[in-house]
Design an enzyme around this catalytic site. Structure first.
Site, PDB file in Angstrom:
ATOM      1  N   GLY A   1      -9.339  27.726 -36.481  1.00 38.79           N
ATOM      2  CA  GLY A   1      -8.953  26.319 -36.433  1.00 38.79           C
ATOM      3  C   GLY A   1      -8.197  25.797 -37.641  1.00 38.79           C
ATOM      4  O   GLY A   1      -8.241  24.603 -37.929  1.00 38.79           O
ATOM      5  N   THR A   2      -7.440  26.652 -38.324  1.00 35.24           N
ATOM      6  CA  THR A   2      -6.663  26.119 -39.457  1.00 35.24           C
ATOM      7  C   THR A   2      -5.543  25.207 -38.958  1.00 35.24           C
ATOM      8  O   THR A   2      -5.180  24.250 -39.641  1.00 35.24           O
ATOM      9  CB  THR A   2      -6.078  27.235 -40.346  1.00 35.24           C
ATOM     10  OG1 THR A   2      -5.120  27.991 -39.611  1.00 35.24           O
ATOM     11  CG2 THR A   2      -7.162  28.149 -40.885  1.00 35.24           C
ATOM     12  N   ASN A   3      -5.011  25.484 -37.785  1.00 30.62           N
ATOM     13  CA  ASN A   3      -3.997  24.575 -37.233  1.00 30.62           C
ATOM     14  C   ASN A   3      -4.619  23.247 -36.808  1.00 30.62           C
ATOM     15  O   ASN A   3      -4.008  22.191 -36.966  1.00 30.62           O
ATOM     16  CB  ASN A   3      -3.250  25.235 -36.080  1.00 30.62           C
ATOM     17  CG  ASN A   3      -2.156  26.161 -36.584  1.00 30.62           C
ATOM     18  OD1 ASN A   3      -1.156  25.706 -37.122  1.00 30.62           O
ATOM     19  ND2 ASN A   3      -2.376  27.463 -36.459  1.00 30.62           N
TER      20      ASN A   3
ATOM     21  N   MET B   1      -6.578  31.094 -27.205  1.00 34.04           N
ATOM     22  CA  MET B   1      -6.206  32.448 -26.817  1.00 34.04           C
ATOM     23  C   MET B   1      -6.378  32.715 -25.319  1.00 34.04           C
ATOM     24  O   MET B   1      -6.798  33.798 -24.921  1.00 34.04           O
ATOM     25  CB  MET B   1      -7.009  33.461 -27.638  1.00 34.04           C
ATOM     26  CG  MET B   1      -6.788  33.337 -29.133  1.00 34.04           C
ATOM     27  SD  MET B   1      -5.045  33.513 -29.606  1.00 34.04           S
ATOM     28  CE  MET B   1      -5.175  33.405 -31.391  1.00 34.04           C
TER      29      MET B   1
ATOM     30  N   ILE C   1      -4.363  32.234 -21.433  1.00 30.54           N
ATOM     31  CA  ILE C   1      -3.125  31.870 -20.746  1.00 30.54           C
ATOM     32  C   ILE C   1      -3.486  30.933 -19.593  1.00 30.54           C
ATOM     33  O   ILE C   1      -4.403  31.207 -18.825  1.00 30.54           O
ATOM     34  CB  ILE C   1      -2.384  33.133 -20.257  1.00 30.54           C
ATOM     35  CG1 ILE C   1      -1.864  33.912 -21.480  1.00 30.54           C
ATOM     36  CG2 ILE C   1      -1.241  32.766 -19.318  1.00 30.54           C
ATOM     37  CD1 ILE C   1      -1.178  35.222 -21.148  1.00 30.54           C
ATOM     38  N   LEU C   2      -2.776  29.823 -19.508  1.00 35.91           N
ATOM     39  CA  LEU C   2      -3.068  28.824 -18.478  1.00 35.91           C
ATOM     40  C   LEU C   2      -2.189  29.064 -17.253  1.00 35.91           C
ATOM     41  O   LEU C   2      -1.018  29.428 -17.382  1.00 35.91           O
ATOM     42  CB  LEU C   2      -2.837  27.428 -19.041  1.00 35.91           C
ATOM     43  CG  LEU C   2      -3.781  27.045 -20.203  1.00 35.91           C
ATOM     44  CD1 LEU C   2      -3.267  25.815 -20.936  1.00 35.91           C
ATOM     45  CD2 LEU C   2      -5.201  26.830 -19.705  1.00 35.91           C
TER      46      LEU C   2
ATOM     47  N   ASN D   1       2.238  24.206 -27.722  1.00 37.76           N
ATOM     48  CA  ASN D   1       1.592  25.406 -28.266  1.00 37.76           C
ATOM     49  C   ASN D   1       2.294  25.800 -29.558  1.00 37.76           C
ATOM     50  O   ASN D   1       3.508  25.633 -29.679  1.00 37.76           O
ATOM     51  CB  ASN D   1       1.696  26.561 -27.263  1.00 37.76           C
ATOM     52  CG  ASN D   1       1.063  27.837 -27.787  1.00 37.76           C
ATOM     53  OD1 ASN D   1      -0.062  27.834 -28.290  1.00 37.76           O
ATOM     54  ND2 ASN D   1       1.777  28.947 -27.684  1.00 37.76           N
TER      55      ASN D   1
ATOM     56  N   HIS E   1       3.148  29.094 -31.805  1.00 35.74           N
ATOM     57  CA  HIS E   1       3.175  30.559 -31.729  1.00 35.74           C
ATOM     58  C   HIS E   1       3.701  31.108 -33.057  1.00 35.74           C
ATOM     59  O   HIS E   1       4.708  30.600 -33.583  1.00 35.74           O
ATOM     60  CB  HIS E   1       4.064  31.014 -30.567  1.00 35.74           C
ATOM     61  CG  HIS E   1       4.088  32.504 -30.431  1.00 35.74           C
ATOM     62  ND1 HIS E   1       3.037  33.199 -29.857  1.00 35.74           N
ATOM     63  CD2 HIS E   1       4.979  33.433 -30.859  1.00 35.74           C
ATOM     64  CE1 HIS E   1       3.309  34.494 -29.930  1.00 35.74           C
ATOM     65  NE2 HIS E   1       4.473  34.664 -30.528  1.00 35.74           N
TER      66      HIS E   1
END
Ligand code: GAR
Length: 199
Positions: free
Chosen positions: A14-16, A90, A92-93, A107, A109
């Site tokens: 969770g650094t982002n 992590m 994929i939707l 998102n 990346h």
């Protein structure tokens, strides 16, 4: 002024997410408000970061859950979410999910898309692939999420140099510090601002 309600979806450290929380505190994000954090992993440290910032958290596990996406959709709707940010999420939707929130899911990346992206390219694997290929420049991308993994419209990108002796771990940290933690909050504010204009 009404703010766009933001949900952040996470799976790990969770650094982002932290960068988003800090950007909200410092005023970089002013058109939106992080009001929900959803993790598919019960032990994700991102959950602790959210709790420390007094943000509501939910754990929705994918494992053994046939209704994974529906459970997320219900949570988003119950909380009147306007904007969804995938920050180290992590999973994929499906198209069913992404088409329901067209241009409302971001998102981050950790490469310059279209390099080192798509299914199977996540986390450290992306940096390993960049080092193995031998590129001299990498970076990060924030893009809208559609049915193609890492295939939606690009919002922001930032390049980062690769240095002699880089390991995937060292490179990951540089890409986060120099690119991800900057462009994710910036892109989030840009899209939140657009949403507010539509009201
Ligand atoms: C980040 O580098 C993010 O870009 C990457 O995982 C890391 C999560 O770190 N995401 C992907 O690879 C998605 N395809 P964080 O949990 O500390 O934000």
């Amino acid at each position: 002024m009404m703010k766009a309600k933001i949900a952040v979806l996470v799976s790990g450290g969770g650094t982002n997410l932290q960068a988003l929380i800090d950007a909200q505190k410092s005023g970089i994000i002013k058109s939106g408000e992080i009001s929900l954090v959803i993790s598919n992993k019960p032990d994700a440290y991102a959950l602790t970061r959210a709790q420390n910032a007094n943000i509501k958290t939910l754990v929705i596990e994918k494992k053994d859950n046939a209704n994974f996406e529906d459970d997320i959709i219900n949570a988003l709707e119950e909380n009147n979410i306007d904007l969804i940010v995938l920050a180290g999420f992590m999973c994929i939707l499906s198209e069913k999910f992404t088409s329901r929130f067209a241009e409302r899911i971001l998102n981050v990346h950790p490469s310059l898309i279209p390099s080192f992206c798509g299914e199977g390219f996540y986390g450290l694997r992306v940096h390993k692939a960049a080092l193995e290929y031998g590129v001299k420049v990498t970076g990060a991308t924030v893009h809208f999420v559609n049915e193609i993994p890492d295939g939606g419209k690009i919002i922001l990108q930032k390049a980062v140099e690769i240095l002699d002796g880089d390991t995937p771990e060292v490179l990951q940290k540089r890409v986060m510090e120099q690119a991800e933690w900057k462009i994710l909050p910036e892109a989030t504010e840009m899209v939140a601002k657009e949403i507010c204009k539509e009201w």
